[in-house]
Design a protein around this motif. Structure first.
Motif, PDB file in Angstrom:
ATOM      1  N   GLN A   1      -9.740   6.644  -5.063  1.00 28.09           N
ATOM      2  CA  GLN A   1     -10.059   6.269  -3.550  1.00 28.09           C
ATOM      3  C   GLN A   1      -8.469   5.779  -3.048  1.00 28.09           C
ATOM      4  O   GLN A   1      -7.720   4.773  -3.918  1.00 28.09           O
ATOM      5  CB  GLN A   1     -10.795   5.246  -2.932  1.00 28.09           C
ATOM      6  CG  GLN A   1     -10.730   5.031  -1.384  1.00 28.09           C
ATOM      7  CD  GLN A   1     -11.689   4.315  -0.952  1.00 28.09           C
ATOM      8  OE1 GLN A   1     -12.724   3.742  -1.526  1.00 28.09           O
ATOM      9  NE2 GLN A   1     -12.089   4.543   0.375  1.00 28.09           N
ATOM     10  N   ILE A   2      -7.850   6.177  -2.197  1.00 25.00           N
ATOM     11  CA  ILE A   2      -6.302   5.745  -1.916  1.00 25.00           C
ATOM     12  C   ILE A   2      -6.501   5.266  -0.496  1.00 25.00           C
ATOM     13  O   ILE A   2      -6.044   3.953  -0.456  1.00 25.00           O
ATOM     14  CB  ILE A   2      -5.335   7.061  -1.826  1.00 25.00           C
ATOM     15  CG1 ILE A   2      -5.374   7.868  -3.052  1.00 25.00           C
ATOM     16  CG2 ILE A   2      -3.932   6.552  -1.342  1.00 25.00           C
ATOM     17  CD1 ILE A   2      -4.597   9.055  -2.964  1.00 25.00           C
ATOM     18  N   HIS A   3      -6.850   5.897   0.470  1.00 25.67           N
ATOM     19  CA  HIS A   3      -7.112   5.256   1.877  1.00 25.67           C
ATOM     20  C   HIS A   3      -8.285   4.421   2.048  1.00 25.67           C
ATOM     21  O   HIS A   3      -9.373   5.068   1.784  1.00 25.67           O
ATOM     22  CB  HIS A   3      -6.820   6.298   2.943  1.00 25.67           C
ATOM     23  CG  HIS A   3      -5.333   7.011   2.969  1.00 25.67           C
ATOM     24  ND1 HIS A   3      -5.437   8.009   2.010  1.00 25.67           N
ATOM     25  CD2 HIS A   3      -4.317   6.689   3.409  1.00 25.67           C
ATOM     26  CE1 HIS A   3      -4.198   8.579   2.112  1.00 25.67           C
ATOM     27  NE2 HIS A   3      -3.337   8.011   3.009  1.00 25.67           N
ATOM     28  N   LYS A   4      -8.121   3.224   2.352  1.00 25.51           N
ATOM     29  CA  LYS A   4      -9.515   2.438   2.538  1.00 25.51           C
ATOM     30  C   LYS A   4      -9.208   1.297   3.463  1.00 25.51           C
ATOM     31  O   LYS A   4      -8.151   0.588   3.362  1.00 25.51           O
ATOM     32  CB  LYS A   4      -9.635   1.783   1.256  1.00 25.51           C
ATOM     33  CG  LYS A   4     -11.078   1.294   1.323  1.00 25.51           C
ATOM     34  CD  LYS A   4     -11.560   0.381   0.063  1.00 25.51           C
ATOM     35  CE  LYS A   4     -12.806  -0.165   0.218  1.00 25.51           C
ATOM     36  NZ  LYS A   4     -13.051  -1.463  -0.445  1.00 25.51           N
TER      37      LYS A   4
ATOM     38  N   ARG B   1       0.760  -1.231   0.084  1.00 25.64           N
ATOM     39  CA  ARG B   1      -0.052  -0.116   0.174  1.00 25.64           C
ATOM     40  C   ARG B   1       0.838   1.236   0.087  1.00 25.64           C
ATOM     41  O   ARG B   1       0.387   2.198  -0.868  1.00 25.64           O
ATOM     42  CB  ARG B   1      -1.051  -0.096   1.248  1.00 25.64           C
ATOM     43  CG  ARG B   1      -2.058  -1.132   1.211  1.00 25.64           C
ATOM     44  CD  ARG B   1      -2.832  -1.030   0.132  1.00 25.64           C
ATOM     45  NE  ARG B   1      -3.604   0.047  -0.168  1.00 25.64           N
ATOM     46  CZ  ARG B   1      -4.259   0.356  -1.433  1.00 25.64           C
ATOM     47  NH1 ARG B   1      -3.979  -0.504  -2.327  1.00 25.64           N
ATOM     48  NH2 ARG B   1      -4.885   1.574  -1.651  1.00 25.64           N
TER      49      ARG B   1
END
Lengths: 211, 556
Positions: A117-120, A41
Motif C-alpha cells: 500500500q502506498i496511499h493511505k 510521504r
C-alpha cells in the motif's frame, strides 16, 4: 567580600535571548519541513511484488482507470484489481512472460498478490473515492500523473492542508465528469457553474473528514 | 519482610468456599507455592553483572533501538493490500450487502434484513418489505448477531465426549435410519423445540409415515401457549390468536409485557407505537396490571400495582363489570380502578383489547378471551387464524417411556432438558436408559454431557431453512455465511434419519416451497429476495360470534 556571581553572568539573559532566537525558528522550520507528509510521504516508492507499469497500461495502451479500479465510483475504496482482471488480457497477451508468473500463480491457486500500500489516509480520516470521482475530481488531483509512472510513488502530500486547498476552492480543481479518468486533460471548463449545478458542497468543518 | 496473610479459618460447619480451582484441588505444589512469597530463584543474585548494571544496559539498548535512524519507530509500517484472486460477481469492495432472512422463534419468526460486510453478517434489522412489519425487531433479534460469534458455541462433533469427524456422524445417522426401517421406528423418540418451519413439519410427517412407531415430543421451558389455549378451548377447535394493537384504542394488559419479554414483541411494539401516534383519532390508552415494573408498565397511562395472586381477581372484577357470564365480582382495593377500566373498555367496544401475559394461569387467559368476546373485539382487534404448528407429545410422556425402557434411540434437537426440564422428571437419570442419545445443540451444555453423539448446531445466519411469522406468512431462513464450525441444521439431521437422498437443507426447503406455491425458479428467487412468500398468511377462523357463550367460567 568576594562576588558570589562572576561578572560574565550579567550576560546570561542576553545569551539566552540570542540562543532562543536562533534555536526556536530552526526547530519550527525543521518540524515544518521534516515532520510533514511533504517530506515523509512524497516520493515513497516501495517495491511491488509484480512490476506493473501504469505508463504502459494507462498512457500507452489507453486502458481506462475504471477497467481495473472498477469500484472507484461505487465505494469509498478504490479496489486493487483481482488477479482475474489481469488474466482477462494476459491469458492472451504476454501469457508466458516471467514477470507475470506471480499473477498466474495467484490466479490458479487463489492466493492474493500482496501489493504494498502506498496511499493511505489515517484511520481518523474518512475519505470516500466515489463521491470525489462522481463530482469531477480527477485521479491526478491526488495521485499525481500516475499514467506516466512506471512504478507508482507517492506524488502528492495528501496532508490536511492539501485536502483543504481543494475543499476551499473546488471550482479550480473540478472538471467535466466524463473526463475524470482522462488524466492528461488540460482544457477550459467553467468550474464555478459546475460547482453550483452539481451542488458540490465540500465541507470544511472538522466532522467532514474526522467523523 | 514477608507479609503473613491474615488467617482466615475455615468454618467448622456450613458450606466451605474455595477461592481458586487450585485451592479446591489442594495439590502439594500449590500448598508450597502459597506459602512462599516469591517464586523460586528470585532471591539468588545473578553471577557476573549485577542486576543494576543489567537494567542500565538494557534501558540504553531500548533507547537506541527506538532512535534507530528514524527508520524503525517513526516510519509508518509497510502494509499490504491483498485483493481477491477471483472476485465474486457483483461484489463491490467496501460496500455492505443486505440479505433477507428470518430468525425462527418458538412457533413464530421475525423477518429480517441482515447486513453483510465483507462476507460477514454484522447487523440485524427487520424486513421492511413484509406487509405490516416496517422493519421492526426486538431485543432478542438485535442480540442474535452476537450469538453467531459466541466463543462458547459448540465447535465440534463429539462421540462420548471425544472429537469425531463429520463422516462418522453421517454414518451414525444412517445407522439410526437403518435400525428404524427394520423396526418401523420402534424405540425411536424425538425431543424437539417448538418450531414454525414448514420444512420441519413436512419431514416430521414423512418420518411418522415411514416409522409409524416413532414418537415426537416437544418441550419448551417457557410456555407461550396460554392465550392460544384459551381461545382454542373457547372455540372448540385449535386456533391461533393474533392481537392487532394498532387497531386498539383501549388496551388492558393483565401482566402482559408485550413490549419486552412476550412472544412476537417486535409485532406488538410496532402495533402499539402506531396506535400511540395515530393522529386522526387520538392516542390509544394503556392500562397495565402488573406486580413488577416492566417496559410495558412504564409506558402505561394507568398502572395498577398488585400482588401476583391478585391479577386474576382484577381480571375477574373487570369481567364481572362487563357482564361476562358466570363471573362473580371479587372485592378488593382495586374495585374502583377495575370499574373505571371496565367503563372505558365498554365505551371503546370492539376497539378495545385485553391481553394476558404468558406467566398467568389459564383462568386469566380465559377471562381475557371472554372479555374480548363480550366487547366484540374478537374479529376486530383480535383475529383468530388457523394454527400452523405440528402436533407432538410433551416431555412427561417422554420421561415415562424412557423409564419404562421403551426408548432405544433418543434424538434431541436443540433443547437442553437436562438443565431446564422440571426437576421431578429426573430427565438426566432416565435419559441414560436410552441406548443412544443423539443431540444437536448450539452449546456443549448439560444435555451434551449425557449424549452419546453430540452434533454442533448452526446459527440461523449460517443455515438454510424456513419459518412462519406470527400471522403464518412463510419466510426464508437464508445463510449469510458458511457454518463457522461445520455445524449441522435440524433439517439435515432429520433428512438423514429419514434416509432421504436429498439431505442438503437447501434442497429440503426448495422441495417444501414447491408444495407451498413457489414452484418455479422465478418464484423461489422472489421468495429469497423479498424475504416472504406473498399470500401465504394463515386463513382466518370465523367463530367470533359464538365465543362468548362458550366460555364456562365458574367464578374466582
Amino acid at each position: 567580600m568576594s562576588d558570589i556571581f562572576p561578572r560574565w553572568t550579567n550576560k546570561i539573559p542576553l545569551m539566552v535571548g540570542v540562543a532562543a532566537a536562533v534555536v526556536l525558528p530552526t526547530v519550527i522550520a525543521g518540524i515544518t519541513y521534516y515532520f510533514t507528509p511533504k517530506y515523509t510521504r512524497v516520493g515513497y516508492q516501495p517495491k511491488q511484488p509484480v512490476a506493473f507499469s501504469h505508463a504502459i497500461h494507462s498512457d500507452q495502451l489507453g486502458i481506462d482507470c475504471r477497467y481495473c479500479h472498477s469500484d472507484v465510483d461505487k465505494s469509498w475504496f478504490s479496489n486493487i484489481p483481482a488477479s482475474e482482471t489481469c488474466m482477462r488480457c494476459h491469458s492472451i497477451v504476454a501469457k508466458d512472460s516471467p514477470k507475470l508468473s506471480l499473477v498466474r500463480e495467484s490466479y490458479s491457486s487463489g492466493k492474493p498478490i500482496p501489493w504494498v500500500q502506498i496511499h493511505k489516509t489515517p484511520d481518523y480520516v474518512y475519505f470516500n473515492h466515489s463521491v470525489h470521482v462522481n463530482r469531477g475530481i480527477s485521479c491526478v488531483k491526488c495521485h499525481g500523473e500516475i499514467q506516466k509512472m512506471d512504478e507508482v510513488y507517492h506524488a502528492k502530500p495528501l496532508s490536511m492542508g492539501f485536502c483543504l486547498e481543494c475543499h476551499r476552492e473546488p471550482e479550480k480543481h473540478i472538471r467535466p465528469n466524463d473526463l475524470v479518468t482522462k488524466l492528461d486533460w488540460n482544457g477550459e471548463f467553467d468550474g464555478k457553474k459546475a460547482v453550483h449545478d452539481w451542488k458540490v458542497q465540500p465541507g470544511q468543518s472538522c466532522s467532514t473528514c474526522h467523523r | 519482610m514477608k507479609t503473613i496473610p491474615p488467617i482466615c479459618n475455615e468454618p467448622e460447619s456450613g458450606p466451605k468456599y474455595w477461592r481458586s480451582l487450585e485451592q479446591l484441588a489442594d495439590q502439594p505444589d500449590f500448598r508450597q507455592w502459597m506459602e512462599r512469597e516469591f517464586p523460586a530463584g528470585a532471591s539468588i543474585a545473578p553471577d557476573g553483572e549485577t542486576r543494576r548494571d543489567w537494567m542500565k544496559l538494557m534501558s540504553a539498548s531500548f533507547l537506541l533501538a527506538g532512535l534507530g535512524g528514524m527508520g524503525t519507530g517513526c516510519r509508518r509500517p509497510e502494509e499490504e493490500l491483498t485483493p481477491f484472486a477471483k472476485q465474486p460477481e457483483g461484489y463491490v469492495y467496501g460496500k455492505a450487502q443486505y440479505f433477507a432472512t428470518s430468525m425462527p422463534l418458538r412457533g413464530s419468526a421475525v423477518a429480517l434484513t441482515v447486513k453483510s460486510s465483507d462476507g460477514r453478517p454484522t447487523k440485524i434489522e427487520g424486513n421492511a418489505l413484509l406487509p405490516g412489519a416496517n422493519g421492526g425487531t426486538d431485543t432478542f433479534a438485535q442480540a442474535a448477531i452476537l450469538n453467531l460469534y459466541d466463543p462458547d458455541r459448540a465447535h465440534r462433533h463429539t462421540r462420548s465426549g471425544n472429537d469425531c469427524k463429520i463422516e462418522a456422524v453421517r454414518d451414525a445417522l444412517s445407522e439410526v435410519a437403518k435400525a428404524a426401517v427394520a423396526k418401523h421406528g420402534e424405540g425411536l423418540a424425538f425431543l424437539v423445540e417448538r418450531s414454525s418451519s414448514p420444512s420441519r413439519a413436512r419431514l416430521q410427517k414423512l418420518i411418522s409415515e415411514k416409522y409409524p412407531k416413532s414418537a415426537w415430543h416437544a418441550y419448551e421451558p417457557v410456555d407461550f401457549s396460554g392465550t392460544d389455549a384459551a381461545y382454542s378451548q373457547a372455540c372448540g377447535t385449535p386456533v391461533h390468536a393474533l392481537v392487532h394493537l394498532e387497531k386498539a384504542r383501549r388496551i388492558l394488559s393483565l401482566d402482559c409485557d408485550f413490549i419486552g419479554s412476550e412472544q412476537d414483541a417486535h409485532r406488538s411494539i410496532r402495533g402499539f407505537a402506531l396506535g400511540r401516534k395515530s393522529a386522526d383519532d387520538g392516542m390509544n390508552r394503556l392500562y397495565v396490571v402488573e406486580s413488577m415494573m416492566s417496559l410495558t408498565g412504564g409506558n402505561a397511562d394507568h398502572r395498577l400495582r398488585v400482588k401476583p395472586s391478585e391479577v386474576l381477581k382484577v381480571a375477574a372484577a373487570v369481567a364481572a363489570e362487563l357482564g361476562v357470564a358466570g363471573v362473580a365480582s371479587p372485592s378488593g382495593a382495586f374495585s374502583a380502578w377495575a370499574a373505571a377500566v371496565a367503563k372505558d373498555l365498554k365505551e371503546a367496544g370492539k376497539a378495545a383489547v385485553v391481553v394476558a401475559g404468558y406467566s398467568q394461569p389459564p383462568a386469566v387467559h380465559a377471562l381475557a378471551a371472554a372479555i374480548n368476546s363480550v366487547l366484540g373485539a374478537v374479529g376486530s382487534t383480535v383475529t383468530l387464524v388457523q394454527p400452523t404448528e405440528s402436533v407432538a407429545l410433551g416431555i412427561q410422556e417422554l420421561t415415562a417411556s424412557l423409564s419404562a425402557g421403551k426408548v432405544s434411540t433418543l434424538v434431541i434437537l436443540g433443547s437442553n432438558p437436562a438443565y431446564n426440564a422440571p426437576a421431578d422428571l429426573q430427565f438426566e437419570t432416565v435419559a441414560k436408559k436410552a441406548g443412544t442419545v443423539i443431540r444437536l445443540g448450539y452449546y456443549e451444555d448439560e444435555t451434551a454431557a449425557l449424549a452419546t453423539w453430540h452434533l454442533a448446531g448452526t446459527h440461523f445466519l449460517e443455515s438454510w431453512g424456513d419459518a412462519r411469522t406470527a400471522d403464518g406468512t412463510v419466510v426464508p431462513v437464508q445463510p449469510l455465511v458458511e457454518p463457522l464450525f461445520g455445524g449441522l441444521t435440524e433439517l439435515e439431521v432429520l433428512a438423514r434419519i429419514l434416509g432421504e437422498s436429498k439431505v442438503s437443507p437447501y434442497d429440503i426447503v426448495r422441495e417444501t416451497l414447491k408444495g407451498l406455491g413457489a414452484t418455479d425458479d422465478a418464484a423461489w428467487k422472489r421468495f429469497l429476495h423479498d424475504g416472504f412468500l406473498t399470500g401465504s398468511a394463515s386463513e382466518l377462523v370465523r367463530l367470533g360470534q359464538r365465543l362468548g357463550r362458550r366460555i364456562g367460567f365458574g367464578g374466582t
